[in-house]
Motif scaffolding. Structure first.
Motif, PDB file in Angstrom:
ATOM      1  N   VAL A   1      -4.799  -4.428   7.780  1.00  0.00           N
ATOM      2  CA  VAL A   1      -3.382  -3.943   6.939  1.00  0.00           C
ATOM      3  C   VAL A   1      -2.126  -4.932   8.322  1.00  0.00           C
ATOM      4  O   VAL A   1      -2.235  -4.785   9.428  1.00  0.00           O
ATOM      5  CB  VAL A   1      -3.014  -2.375   7.402  1.00  0.00           C
ATOM      6  CG1 VAL A   1      -1.568  -2.200   8.142  1.00  0.00           C
ATOM      7  CG2 VAL A   1      -3.542  -1.863   7.074  1.00  0.00           C
ATOM      8  N   GLU A   2      -1.212  -4.929   7.438  1.00  0.00           N
ATOM      9  CA  GLU A   2      -0.072  -5.825   8.466  1.00  0.00           C
ATOM     10  C   GLU A   2       1.141  -4.735   7.896  1.00  0.00           C
ATOM     11  O   GLU A   2       1.310  -3.800   7.176  1.00  0.00           O
ATOM     12  CB  GLU A   2       0.266  -7.162   7.692  1.00  0.00           C
ATOM     13  CG  GLU A   2      -0.754  -8.059   8.211  1.00  0.00           C
ATOM     14  CD  GLU A   2      -0.182  -9.249   8.228  1.00  0.00           C
ATOM     15  OE1 GLU A   2       0.875  -9.343   7.224  1.00  0.00           O
ATOM     16  OE2 GLU A   2      -0.800 -10.297   8.810  1.00  0.00           O
ATOM     17  N   THR A   3       2.594  -4.261   8.416  1.00  0.00           N
ATOM     18  CA  THR A   3       3.354  -3.557   8.232  1.00  0.00           C
ATOM     19  C   THR A   3       4.607  -5.036   8.110  1.00  0.00           C
ATOM     20  O   THR A   3       4.525  -5.479   8.988  1.00  0.00           O
ATOM     21  CB  THR A   3       3.773  -2.779   8.860  1.00  0.00           C
ATOM     22  OG1 THR A   3       4.150  -3.703  10.840  1.00  0.00           O
ATOM     23  CG2 THR A   3       2.326  -1.902   9.325  1.00  0.00           C
TER      24      THR A   3
ATOM     25  N   ASN B   1      -4.490   6.595  -1.009  1.00  0.00           N
ATOM     26  CA  ASN B   1      -5.432   5.930  -1.708  1.00  0.00           C
ATOM     27  C   ASN B   1      -5.738   4.102  -2.313  1.00  0.00           C
ATOM     28  O   ASN B   1      -4.228   3.293  -2.091  1.00  0.00           O
ATOM     29  CB  ASN B   1      -4.533   5.343  -4.160  1.00  0.00           C
ATOM     30  CG  ASN B   1      -4.341   7.433  -4.643  1.00  0.00           C
ATOM     31  OD1 ASN B   1      -5.733   7.990  -4.292  1.00  0.00           O
ATOM     32  ND2 ASN B   1      -3.754   7.704  -4.923  1.00  0.00           N
ATOM     33  N   VAL B   2      -6.231   3.793  -1.468  1.00  0.00           N
ATOM     34  CA  VAL B   2      -7.071   1.848  -0.760  1.00  0.00           C
ATOM     35  C   VAL B   2      -8.122   1.579  -1.804  1.00  0.00           C
ATOM     36  O   VAL B   2      -8.809   2.344  -2.130  1.00  0.00           O
ATOM     37  CB  VAL B   2      -7.633   2.317   0.787  1.00  0.00           C
ATOM     38  CG1 VAL B   2      -8.000   1.164   0.387  1.00  0.00           C
ATOM     39  CG2 VAL B   2      -6.473   2.897   1.196  1.00  0.00           C
ATOM     40  N   TYR B   3      -7.364   0.947  -2.973  1.00  0.00           N
ATOM     41  CA  TYR B   3      -8.250  -0.092  -3.960  1.00  0.00           C
ATOM     42  C   TYR B   3      -9.888  -0.959  -2.396  1.00  0.00           C
ATOM     43  O   TYR B   3      -9.744  -0.713  -1.625  1.00  0.00           O
ATOM     44  CB  TYR B   3      -8.085  -1.068  -3.999  1.00  0.00           C
ATOM     45  CG  TYR B   3      -6.516  -1.957  -3.683  1.00  0.00           C
ATOM     46  CD1 TYR B   3      -6.911  -2.620  -3.651  1.00  0.00           C
ATOM     47  CD2 TYR B   3      -5.512  -1.606  -4.027  1.00  0.00           C
ATOM     48  CE1 TYR B   3      -6.212  -3.637  -2.441  1.00  0.00           C
ATOM     49  CE2 TYR B   3      -4.405  -2.651  -3.034  1.00  0.00           C
ATOM     50  CZ  TYR B   3      -4.759  -3.967  -2.148  1.00  0.00           C
ATOM     51  OH  TYR B   3      -4.142  -4.176  -1.396  1.00  0.00           O
TER      52      TYR B   3
ATOM     53  N   LEU C   1       0.596  -1.382   0.032  1.00  0.00           N
ATOM     54  CA  LEU C   1       0.402  -0.308   0.062  1.00  0.00           C
ATOM     55  C   LEU C   1       0.584   0.990  -0.026  1.00  0.00           C
ATOM     56  O   LEU C   1       0.669   1.995  -1.068  1.00  0.00           O
ATOM     57  CB  LEU C   1      -1.116   0.049   1.370  1.00  0.00           C
ATOM     58  CG  LEU C   1      -1.877  -0.599   1.920  1.00  0.00           C
ATOM     59  CD1 LEU C   1      -2.593  -0.690   2.674  1.00  0.00           C
ATOM     60  CD2 LEU C   1      -2.902  -1.452   0.077  1.00  0.00           C
ATOM     61  N   ALA C   2       2.135   1.382  -0.044  1.00  0.00           N
ATOM     62  CA  ALA C   2       2.520   2.331   0.803  1.00  0.00           C
ATOM     63  C   ALA C   2       3.952   2.104   1.250  1.00  0.00           C
ATOM     64  O   ALA C   2       4.057   0.945   2.277  1.00  0.00           O
ATOM     65  CB  ALA C   2       2.226   3.663   1.736  1.00  0.00           C
ATOM     66  N   ASP C   3       5.334   2.873   1.336  1.00  0.00           N
ATOM     67  CA  ASP C   3       5.983   2.751   1.965  1.00  0.00           C
ATOM     68  C   ASP C   3       6.297   3.011   3.703  1.00  0.00           C
ATOM     69  O   ASP C   3       4.651   4.463   4.088  1.00  0.00           O
ATOM     70  CB  ASP C   3       7.459   3.581   1.893  1.00  0.00           C
ATOM     71  CG  ASP C   3       8.069   3.253   0.084  1.00  0.00           C
ATOM     72  OD1 ASP C   3       8.313   2.197   0.331  1.00  0.00           O
ATOM     73  OD2 ASP C   3       8.493   4.410  -0.359  1.00  0.00           O
ATOM     74  N   LYS C   4       6.665   2.403   4.449  1.00  0.00           N
ATOM     75  CA  LYS C   4       6.559   2.843   5.943  1.00  0.00           C
ATOM     76  C   LYS C   4       6.316   4.642   6.704  1.00  0.00           C
ATOM     77  O   LYS C   4       5.767   4.931   7.512  1.00  0.00           O
ATOM     78  CB  LYS C   4       6.936   2.235   6.923  1.00  0.00           C
ATOM     79  CG  LYS C   4       6.679   1.016   7.832  1.00  0.00           C
ATOM     80  CD  LYS C   4       7.393   0.362   8.284  1.00  0.00           C
ATOM     81  CE  LYS C   4       6.932  -0.188   9.199  1.00  0.00           C
ATOM     82  NZ  LYS C   4       7.649  -1.091  10.378  1.00  0.00           N
TER      83      LYS C   4
END
Length: 437
Positions: A274-276, A265-267, A256-259
């Motif tokens: 979410v996980e990291t 923009n979330v599809y 989804l993105a960099d930290k």
């Protein structure tokens, strides 16, 4: 054993008067073997120890059905989050306590939430009152040797544990925090039995004991990865029986993105689960596989379609089914309580009917899981449900929701078609939309 017995709410949203929703079965013996289960006589009085596996609530739009789910969810959020009043990332649940709107002074009256549960094979009666965004009353009782005894009673910030408690080191609890919410914090210097009781109640409201599904739920695809894909295999078997067209599916991670950057923009329709990783923010998605055929109907290829990334390709029914199916299968497997608002939304009647039959089953529900739902499809009334499993919600002339079960009516025959009588207005107030035709 973890079960719900009774839930009580007052002065919250469309509920002004004290309203009780019960999962205790009546003395009716209809479908006893499949749709009910017995508790130990030490937990509930002998003639009241039969609980329902499922309950289904009907009512017109704006009758207040969903508010029952919201009331239980509000109680859950208060228990799980009210100890985090200083965490800026968590909006205090107490701020969302909405009193009944249509009485002049109802905003000054307390809102009551009370629940009778069985947690860790112990019967508890737990509740609290909120007024002006403050906890004004909180109590916990449990049944010991057949008697209901107080674990603690609280008025404002004073808590009484009774004569057996050596320490009362709880003066600094916020007026916006429930005492039970601190069950897992290390600062409680109390008798170990009291701490265990607090944990039993707190854990009952936690997953995997209680799941509440509403329209705003995040996707819960991670459940399909649990126990080496056990629930994914069970779900795939169900999907093939239901002729959905999905040949296989798997859980995948999508960046989804960099930290270091917020993702905008979330599809998909719902916020992602979410996980990291070390440097990335990841969202879970489901990759579904479909067969591709040639003009001779031979399978020549596979096509991959993502549930979230390709949102709009799958039908709304398939999308919703994949959102909730894993949790349904897990609760059936492990036991616990599943609460679903509008379970029949977007789903075929046969799928919803199958889910109810699975819960009202000996073989598929060996741990006596419970399912509580709201619905609109009246055909569900007529297929293997007891009268005490069917609830109705309607509003009185003051706009306050009242609920009651079909078992409250005396003139019901076994041969009655419940759905037909409901549509004729026998059991509940329904809108009259026929006059213009």
């Amino acid at each position: 054993m973890n079960s719900i017995v009774n839930f009580k709410v007052k002065n919250f949203r469309s509920f002004y008067n004290e309203t009780i929703f019960s999962m205790q079965a009546t003395t009716n013996n209809e479908y006893n073997e499949f749709n009910t289960f017995l508790c130990d006589n030490k937990l509930l009085v002998g003639n009241e120890n039969k609980l329902l596996k499922t309950a289904l609530m009907f009512g017109a739009n704006a009758s207040g059905k969903s508010n029952l789910v919201k009331a239980l969810d509000h109680m859950r959020l208060m228990v799980l989050n009210s100890a985090n009043t200083n965490n800026p990332m968590i909006v205090p649940a107490i701020q969302n306590t909405t009193p009944f709107a249509f009485y002049k002074n109802s905003d000054k009256e307390p809102s009551l939430f009370e629940i009778e549960i069985i947690s860790n094979d112990i019967f508890y009666d737990y509740g609290f009152e909120i007024a002006n965004q403050r906890i004004t009353l909180e109590f916990l009782k449990k049944r010991t040797n057949g008697r209901l005894v107080n674990v603690f009673e609280r008025e404002l910030n004073y808590i009484n544990f009774g004569k057996t408690t050596k320490n009362n080191n709880v003066e600094n609890i916020s007026s916006q925090s429930l005492f039970v919410s601190f069950a897992n914090t290390p600062f409680l210097a109390l008798d170990k039995d009291i701490i265990q009781d607090l944990k039993n109640v707190y854990n009952w409201f936690s997953e995997p004991n209680l799941f509440i599904i509403n329209e705003y739920i995040m996707n819960r695809y991670k459940v399909y990865q649990e126990e080496n894909g056990k629930y994914a295999k069970m779900a795939l078997d169900f999907l093939k029986k239901a002729d959905i067209g999905i040949e296989d599916f798997s859980v995948v991670q999508q960046k989804l993105a960099d930290k270091t950057f917020p993702f905008i923009n979330v599809y998909g329709k719902h916020p992602p689960q979410v996980e990291t990783s070390d440097n990335e923010v990841l969202g879970l998605d489901l990759k579904t596989d479909f067969n591709v055929y040639d003009y001779k109907n031979n399978v020549v290829d596979k096509k991959e379609i993502f549930i979230e990334k390709d949102y709009g390709f799958h039908s709304d029914g398939t999308y919703r089914l994949m959102q909730i199916l894993g949790l349904i299968l897990k609760v059936l497997d492990k036991g616990g309580i599943l609460v679903v608002d509008e379970i029949d939304s977007k789903l075929n009647f046969l799928i919803v009917d199958y889910i109810f039959k699975a819960f009202n089953s000996i073989n598929k529900n060996i741990n006596n899981a419970q399912l509580i739902t709201t619905a609109h499809n009246v055909l569900l009334m007529d297929d293997g449900l007891r009268r005490d499993q069917i609830y109705f919600a309607s509003k009185n002339k003051f706009g306050s929701t009242e609920i009651y079960s079909l078992a409250d009516f005396n003139d019901i025959r076994k041969t009655d078609l419940f759905s037909k009588k409901y549509l004729l207005g026998f059991y509940s107030a329904i809108p009259n939309l026929k006059e213009d035709f």
